[in-house]
Design a protein around this motif. Structure first.
Motif, PDB file in Angstrom:
ATOM      1  N   PHE A 122      -3.534  -9.347   2.424  1.00  0.00           N
ATOM      2  CA  PHE A 122      -2.142  -8.960   2.641  1.00  0.00           C
ATOM      3  C   PHE A 122      -1.678  -7.967   1.576  1.00  0.00           C
ATOM      4  O   PHE A 122      -0.955  -7.004   1.884  1.00  0.00           O
ATOM      5  N   TYR A 123      -2.110  -8.187   0.331  1.00  0.00           N
ATOM      6  CA  TYR A 123      -1.768  -7.234  -0.732  1.00  0.00           C
ATOM      7  C   TYR A 123      -2.395  -5.880  -0.453  1.00  0.00           C
ATOM      8  O   TYR A 123      -1.726  -4.838  -0.564  1.00  0.00           O
ATOM      9  N   SER A 126      -0.635  -4.108   2.563  1.00  0.00           N
ATOM     10  CA  SER A 126       0.740  -3.719   2.223  1.00  0.00           C
ATOM     11  C   SER A 126       0.756  -2.570   1.226  1.00  0.00           C
ATOM     12  O   SER A 126       1.515  -1.601   1.385  1.00  0.00           O
ATOM     13  N   ILE A 130       2.367   1.251   1.766  1.00  0.00           N
ATOM     14  CA  ILE A 130       3.411   1.754   0.861  1.00  0.00           C
ATOM     15  C   ILE A 130       2.950   3.033   0.170  1.00  0.00           C
ATOM     16  O   ILE A 130       3.691   4.019   0.090  1.00  0.00           O
ATOM     17  N   THR A 342      -1.478   3.546   9.586  1.00  0.00           N
ATOM     18  CA  THR A 342      -0.800   2.239   9.651  1.00  0.00           C
ATOM     19  C   THR A 342      -1.502   1.306  10.626  1.00  0.00           C
ATOM     20  O   THR A 342      -1.765   0.140  10.318  1.00  0.00           O
TER      21      THR A 342
END
Length: 465
Positions: A122-123, A126, A130, A342
């Motif tokens: 997840f890190y 994400s 970003i 994405t």
């Protein structure tokens, strides 16, 4: 009185430096380290059947058709339809490649604060999104990063860590510390009983790809027939040497089952700095590598987009993709590639681990890139017969026979890399084989068929007036 600046001022050494800074990168070493000592054999074969042929063929083509690179080469040889397909593949391969570079950046950045985040899916996802969207919006401002800044970022953020990991790894072994691999003659030859053992070769080829970028400098070399091939072969030797020593340093220090493709370089630095009682240096080298990778990333985001924008102006894409902002940046294409990145980044959530997600994207990017290279090699042969009188500043020696030999070596290497890319690697788990293969085959077909459908749907009014 001689002019202070000469137009043809590049030497063989300068060409070699350009290639080394553009291609040699520590993020490729963990993948190579999976092969242990046998990496020397794979790098040698990759040089003969891919690395050097790409350099020589693209050098000749760039010296004869310097505008727009592979788009022009394939278009003149095979026609506009395949010219568009070639530039599309070069662009979309880079778009798919971005998440792998970004995963290297964000996992390296994690070592500044919390190394455990490097394995958190997840890190990673994400942070990738970003970072990429932020850099994309920054490029909307028309960043005109000077050449010296890009060079310093590449040198400071990649060459320094490479030299450091080679030196520390050598010191580790010289001091008599245990090695994770056996330095024996038998270890040079890998187990080739299964094609799954060869799968990582497609990642090796992708790590060595990009030599065609330096071909645009062929016309600026003082003596192209002598100095350019010297620069090519010198850069090939240096890149292969750095890749071998750097990957060997990681393989000798990090247990093979613990090598992480995205963060393997930082893992090796972590082992070494702790062993030499220098834990304070871990966040320092992480910051240095993050800075260098971000600098190169920012430059790469716009580069391939300009090639696709050129094809859009020729009418191969709808007028929407011709749009530029006040600073002449292709905003529609930049946003499109950010959306694709994405979607592709979601693979980090659905694959079993960061390792398997990283490999799925590397394999897909490699397959598409190898297809483009096959088209480039075929075009090079055709252009020797179709346009024999076009002046080429550099020309592969030994006439058409030389071109056939070099191009066939390249076609064999790129074709082989494309085929083995579809096999799941034996070195680590990629989850259930059906979803993995469906992803690779489905994405390959989609990204190859889509540009052909777009080309067939084009209209005369799409062409920029």
């Amino acid at each position: 009185m001689a002019p202070m600046f000469q137009k043809k001022a590049l030497t063989g050494w300068m060409i070699a430096l350009i290639n080394v800074c553009a291609i040699s990168n520590i993020k490729n070493f963990p993948l190579l380290a999976e092969y242990g000592l046998s990496v020397i054999l794979f790098l040698g074969l990759s040089a003969i059947f891919f690395f050097v042929p790409v350099a020589l063929v693209s050098s000749e083509l760039a010296s004869g058709w310097p505008e727009r690179g592979v788009y022009t080469w394939v278009k003149v040889a095979l026609g506009p339809r395949y010219g568009f397909l070639a530039i599309w593949l070069e662009w979309i391969e880079n778009v798919i490649w971005y998440p792998t570079v970004l995963s290297f950046i964000v996992t390296t950045f994690a070592y500044i604060f919390n190394p455990e985040l490097a394995q958190n899916k997840f890190y990673v996802m994400s942070a990738i999104l970003i970072t990429f969207w932020s850099v994309t919006f920054i490029n909307f401002l028309g960043m005109r990063t000077s050449g010296w800044f890009s060079s310093i970022a590449a040198l400071f953020g990649t060459m320094v860590p490479i030299a450091l990991i080679i030196c520390l790894g050598s010191a580790w072994l010289i001091q008599g510390n245990p090695s994770q691999i056996a330095f024996t003659w038998k270890a040079v030859f890998p187990d080739l009983a299964s094609p799954n053992e060869l799968v990582l070769l497609s990642g090796v080829l992708l790590g060595l790809a990009g030599m065609e970028m330096s071909a645009v400098h062929a016309k600026d070399v003082r003596d192209p027939k002598r100095d350019f091939p010297r620069g090519i072969f010198l850069s090939a030797i240096l890149i292969l040497l750095f890749s071998f020593l750097g990957s060997l340093a990681i393989a000798a220090i990090v247990p093979i089952q613990k090598i992480q493709l995205a963060s393997g370089g930082m893992e090796a630095f972590s082992y070494l700095f702790k062993a030499f009682n220098m834990p304070w240096a871990i966040p320092v080298i992480a910051a240095v590598m993050t800075f260098g990778a971000l600098g190169m990333m920012s430059t790469w985001i716009v580069g391939p987009s300009r090639g696709l924008h050129a094809s859009a102006e020729d009418g191969d894409l709808p007028p929407l993709f011709q749009k530029v902002n006040q600073r002449n940046m292709p905003v529609s294409i930049l946003i499109t590639q950010a959306v694709i990145v994405t979607v592709l980044s979601l693979v980090f959530l659905f694959m079993p681990s960061v390792n398997s997600s990283y490999w799925a994207l590397v394999a897909l990017a490699s397959i598409l890139y190898m297809i483009m290279y096959v088209m480039m090699f075929i075009s090079a042969i055709i252009l020797r017969y179709k346009h024999p009188n076009v002046q080429r500043t550099y020309k592969i020696p030994y006439g058409n026979a030389g071109m056939w030999i070099v191009s066939l070596c390249g076609i064999f290497g790129a074709g082989f890399g494309c085929i083995v890319g579809f096999f799941p690697p034996a070195q680590f788990d990629t989850g259930k084989i059906l979803p993995f293969e469906c992803f690779l085959i489905g994405a390959t077909l989609f990204f190859c068929i889509l540009p052909l459908l777009i080309y067939n749907a084009r209209k005369p009014e799409w062409r920029k007036k």
